[in-house]
Scaffold this active site. Sequence first.
Site, PDB file in Angstrom:
ATOM      1  N   SER A 179       0.827  -1.214   0.000  1.00 33.95           N
ATOM      2  CA  SER A 179       0.000   0.000   0.000  1.00 33.95           C
ATOM      3  C   SER A 179       0.858   1.260   0.000  1.00 33.95           C
ATOM      4  O   SER A 179       2.014   1.243   0.443  1.00 33.95           O
ATOM      5  CB  SER A 179      -0.894   0.025   1.238  1.00 33.95           C
ATOM      6  OG  SER A 179      -1.608  -1.171   1.355  1.00 33.95           O
TER       7      SER A 179
HETATM    8  N1  SAH Z   1      -0.548  -5.026   4.065  1.00 34.60           N
HETATM    9  C1  SAH Z   1       0.219  -5.311   2.870  1.00 34.60           C
HETATM   10  C2  SAH Z   1      -0.534  -5.012   1.585  1.00 34.60           C
HETATM   11  C3  SAH Z   1      -1.649  -5.958   1.384  1.00 34.60           C
HETATM   12  S1  SAH Z   1      -2.144  -6.214  -0.294  1.00 34.60           S
HETATM   13  C4  SAH Z   1       1.557  -4.610   2.887  1.00 34.60           C
HETATM   14  O1  SAH Z   1       1.847  -3.863   3.833  1.00 34.60           O
HETATM   15  O2  SAH Z   1       2.343  -4.834   1.964  1.00 34.60           O
HETATM   16  C5  SAH Z   1      -3.453  -7.356   0.081  1.00 34.60           C
HETATM   17  C6  SAH Z   1      -2.971  -8.763   0.396  1.00 34.60           C
HETATM   18  O3  SAH Z   1      -4.102  -9.489   0.866  1.00 34.60           O
HETATM   19  C7  SAH Z   1      -2.443  -9.516  -0.814  1.00 34.60           C
HETATM   20  O4  SAH Z   1      -1.155  -9.984  -0.542  1.00 34.60           O
HETATM   21  C8  SAH Z   1      -3.443 -10.672  -0.978  1.00 34.60           C
HETATM   22  O5  SAH Z   1      -2.838 -11.873  -1.436  1.00 34.60           O
HETATM   23  C9  SAH Z   1      -3.964 -10.816   0.434  1.00 34.60           C
HETATM   24  N2  SAH Z   1      -5.271 -11.469   0.582  1.00 34.60           N
HETATM   25  C10 SAH Z   1      -6.384 -11.354  -0.176  1.00 34.60           C
HETATM   26  N3  SAH Z   1      -7.385 -12.119   0.321  1.00 34.60           N
HETATM   27  C11 SAH Z   1      -6.890 -12.738   1.428  1.00 34.60           C
HETATM   28  C12 SAH Z   1      -7.418 -13.659   2.385  1.00 34.60           C
HETATM   29  N4  SAH Z   1      -8.681 -14.111   2.317  1.00 34.60           N
HETATM   30  N5  SAH Z   1      -6.618 -14.083   3.393  1.00 34.60           N
HETATM   31  C13 SAH Z   1      -5.331 -13.646   3.481  1.00 34.60           C
HETATM   32  N6  SAH Z   1      -4.772 -12.790   2.609  1.00 34.60           N
HETATM   33  C14 SAH Z   1      -5.537 -12.337   1.596  1.00 34.60           C
END
Ligand code: SAH
Length: 254
Positions: A77
């Site tokens: 993000s």
């Molecule tokens: N917080 C992260 C950015 C997250 S991007 C950072 O600081 O870099 C969103 C992430 O959520 C992605 O890696 C995606 O694979 C994950 N995601 C999506 N659905 C999910 C689920 N049901 N359980 C766990 N992770 C999930």
Amino acid sequence: MGFCFYFCLRWWRTWTTPFVERRRRLVEELVSLGFVRSSKVVRALLRVPRHLFVPPHLVDVAYDDRPLPIGHGQTISAPSVVARMTELLNPDVGHRVLEVGTGSGYQAAVIAEIVAPSDAPRESWGHVWSVERVPELAEQARRNLDAAGYGDRVTVVVGDGSRGLPEAAPFDRIIVTAAAPRVPEPLLEQLAPGGRLVAPVGSRYSQVLVVVDKLDDGRIVQRSDIEVLFVPLVGEYGFPGEEVGEEDYYPRSI
Ligand code: SAH
């Protein structure tokens, strides 16, 4: 020995000082734009080296305020979004925190720096559990967290985080960093009384940050903050059938 010290120092000066300086400028900007106010969040943003959480070819833009691709169609993000979400989450020393969507591990590290500050005694430390559904991203996040010195304060778990993490519940704070159609019910159940949850809630293409407080008597109070754009949460309580998402985007209002 002296020789090695000299070169280490030179390397340190050349590479570290610019990053520290870029980080300081970015954080100043986030403060002046009003994304972040509390000193504990500012301190954490100043401490966590974001350049260790982006792919090597993007290190040079690690301190620009924008999301960056981390592979598998996912993103780290934008710093302003991390700053705002952390500010809303309001974590404290000693808290047990759940993050859904580890991605690069950066947001988890920022929270870990607040609940388990590097300069506080270990007995006072809280802990961050972070769930990621893509095993390769979870593995990379573990490597990033180890390299940045947060390996013992963040536990990365592979799985469907939309179901929460019952084995480590209850949590004082829960943060969802992927767009959800609604706040997943299991997360509300796994939130401790007096606890707070922050999540981007809305459609696939536009969400608002929702702040949910569980009062001591168990009642739920909800309010909305800024508009954001995150990659979708998939899984049992997320959007159905979406494998690859959009990049998250700058908030348009604050
Ligand atoms: N917080 C992260 C950015 C997250 S991007 C950072 O600081 O870099 C969103 C992430 O959520 C992605 O890696 C995606 O694979 C994950 N995601 C999506 N659905 C999910 C689920 N049901 N359980 C766990 N992770 C999930």
